[in-house]
Design an enzyme around this catalytic site. Structure first.
Site, PDB file in Angstrom:
ATOM      1  N   SER A  69      43.201   8.779   3.315  1.00 48.83           N
ATOM      2  CA  SER A  69      43.450   8.205   4.896  1.00 48.83           C
ATOM      3  C   SER A  69      42.209   8.054   5.202  1.00 48.83           C
ATOM      4  CB  SER A  69      44.234   9.467   5.465  1.00 48.83           C
ATOM      5  OG  SER A  69      45.582   9.646   4.722  1.00 48.83           O
ATOM      6  N   LYS A  97      47.992   3.657   8.352  1.00 45.71           N
ATOM      7  CA  LYS A  97      48.006   5.075   8.269  1.00 45.71           C
ATOM      8  C   LYS A  97      47.913   6.126   9.425  1.00 45.71           C
ATOM      9  CE  LYS A  97      48.518   9.043   5.971  1.00 45.71           C
ATOM     10  NZ  LYS A  97      49.694   9.826   5.803  1.00 45.71           N
ATOM     11  N   LYS A 141      41.641  14.404  11.958  1.00 44.29           N
ATOM     12  CA  LYS A 141      40.692  13.088  11.752  1.00 44.29           C
ATOM     13  C   LYS A 141      41.519  11.908  11.826  1.00 44.29           C
ATOM     14  CE  LYS A 141      41.246  12.385   7.406  1.00 44.29           C
ATOM     15  NZ  LYS A 141      42.097  11.778   6.592  1.00 44.29           N
TER      16      LYS A 141
END
Ligand code: NDP
Length: 289
Positions: free
Chosen positions: A91, A166, A235
């Site tokens: 990701s 994503k 993140k």
């Protein structure tokens, strides 16, 4: 076709098993013991070194961040042959993915960013959703490998688009989860039985993955397994937030979500599971589950 699979973490370990059912797979992991275990359990080959992975037609990475992927690209690129394909299931950051794609294209190597959704259960079952960014040609080439562990594979755009979708998915999931935790802690304070409340909420329009799956399995059962590190979820939300800034989008809810997650991460630590933010939302109210 020979494939090097790099990164046997919570997701990579079961994904590599599916790839190895159809292809000749060499595995490499920073902690070599994990790669040895994979080779023993699933008949994959153990890479002699990281650089030795460069000799494969396909290199597949699933690592924590784009930064780590780029460190691996630095080490493999000088030894890779023209016409190879790099599939990155991390990701990652769309800006970094575009740069990596351009850098590899200069060496006549294809690249797709192909992050996955579905968690460890989806990786184990081989039913992940894969969102792919890259040229149509590279998407077609990657397809047969992605099908080994994915049941829904969607070409969402050019390089970086997979990572962008994503990040958006995980930001939405993060905001949903936090909101569900706040509403549940409020109901708790009011003395309302949470099981009955959830029965209603989950047949109502406020339901979400958090209310249908995460809350029953964590808050109601009191089990908090480590499935997806909060540090990785944080993140993803920060990537979504920087994407919004770059797009000049007005996203106050996203900014707040990013701030809440970063604060929760500082409190819970980088080994916490992502669902533990619900513990933090309770703690902000002097409550616990
Ligand atoms: P893990 O932390 O379980 O695994 C990370 C992997 O990367 C390990 O193989 C680790 O090696 C390796 N690694 C870490 N740092 C380095 C480094 N500096 N150099 C080389 N290798 C390194 O992560 P996950 O498998 O959970 O996640 C991987 C990616 O997939 C992330 O981008 C995450 O956001 C995404 N993702 C995760 C999901 C989940 O439910 N867990 C769901 C969907 C996507 P070592 O074994 O030595 O630590």
């Amino acid at each position: 076709m020979k494939i090097a699979f790099i990164g046997l973490g919570a997701m990579g370990y079961p994904m590599a098993r599916h790839v190895a059912r159809d292809y000749d797979v060499t595995v490499w992991n920073r902690t070599q013991k994990t790669a040895e275990k994979h080779a023993e359990e699933h008949g994959t080959r153990l890479a002699a070194s990281l650089e030795a992975c460069a000799g494969n037609e396909v290199v597949l990475t699933i690592l924590p961040t784009s930064l780590v992927v780029d460190e691996i690209v630095d080490r493999l690129l000088p030894k890779m042959g023209k016409g190879a394909l790099w599939i990155d299931c991390t990701s990652g950051d769309p800006v970094a993915a575009r740069k990596t794609a351009a850098r590899l294209a200069d060496a006549d190597i294809g690249f797709v960013d192909a992050p996955v959704s579905g968690g460890i259960p989806g990786a184990q079952a081989g039913t992940l959703t894969v969102m792919v960014g890259g040229t149509s040609e590279n998407y077609e080439r990657a397809g047969e490998v992605l099908e080994t562990f994915g049941s829904r594979i969607v070409h969402v755009g050019e390089s970086g688009a997979g990572d962008a979708v994503k990040a958006a998915n995980n930001a939405m999931m993060g905001a949903n989860m936090w909101m569900a935790a706040e509403c549940l802690v409020t109901l708790k304070k009011l003395g309302i039985n949470l099981e009955s409340a959830l029965e209603v909420l989950n047949s109502g329009s406020g339901r979400s993955f958090a209310s249908e799956s995460l809350i029953p399995s964590r808050i109601l059962k009191g089990e908090w397994p480590l499935m997806f590190k909060l540090a990785l979820h944080d993140k993803d939300i920060r990537i979504a937030s920087s994407m919004a800034q770059a797009a000049n989008a007005s996203t106050p809810m996203l900014s707040l979500t990013a701030q809440l997650y970063t604060t929760a991460l500082a409190d819970l630590g980088d080994q916490a599971d992502y669902v533990e933010v619900m513990k933090y939302a309770a703690k902000m109210n002097a409550e616990e589950w």
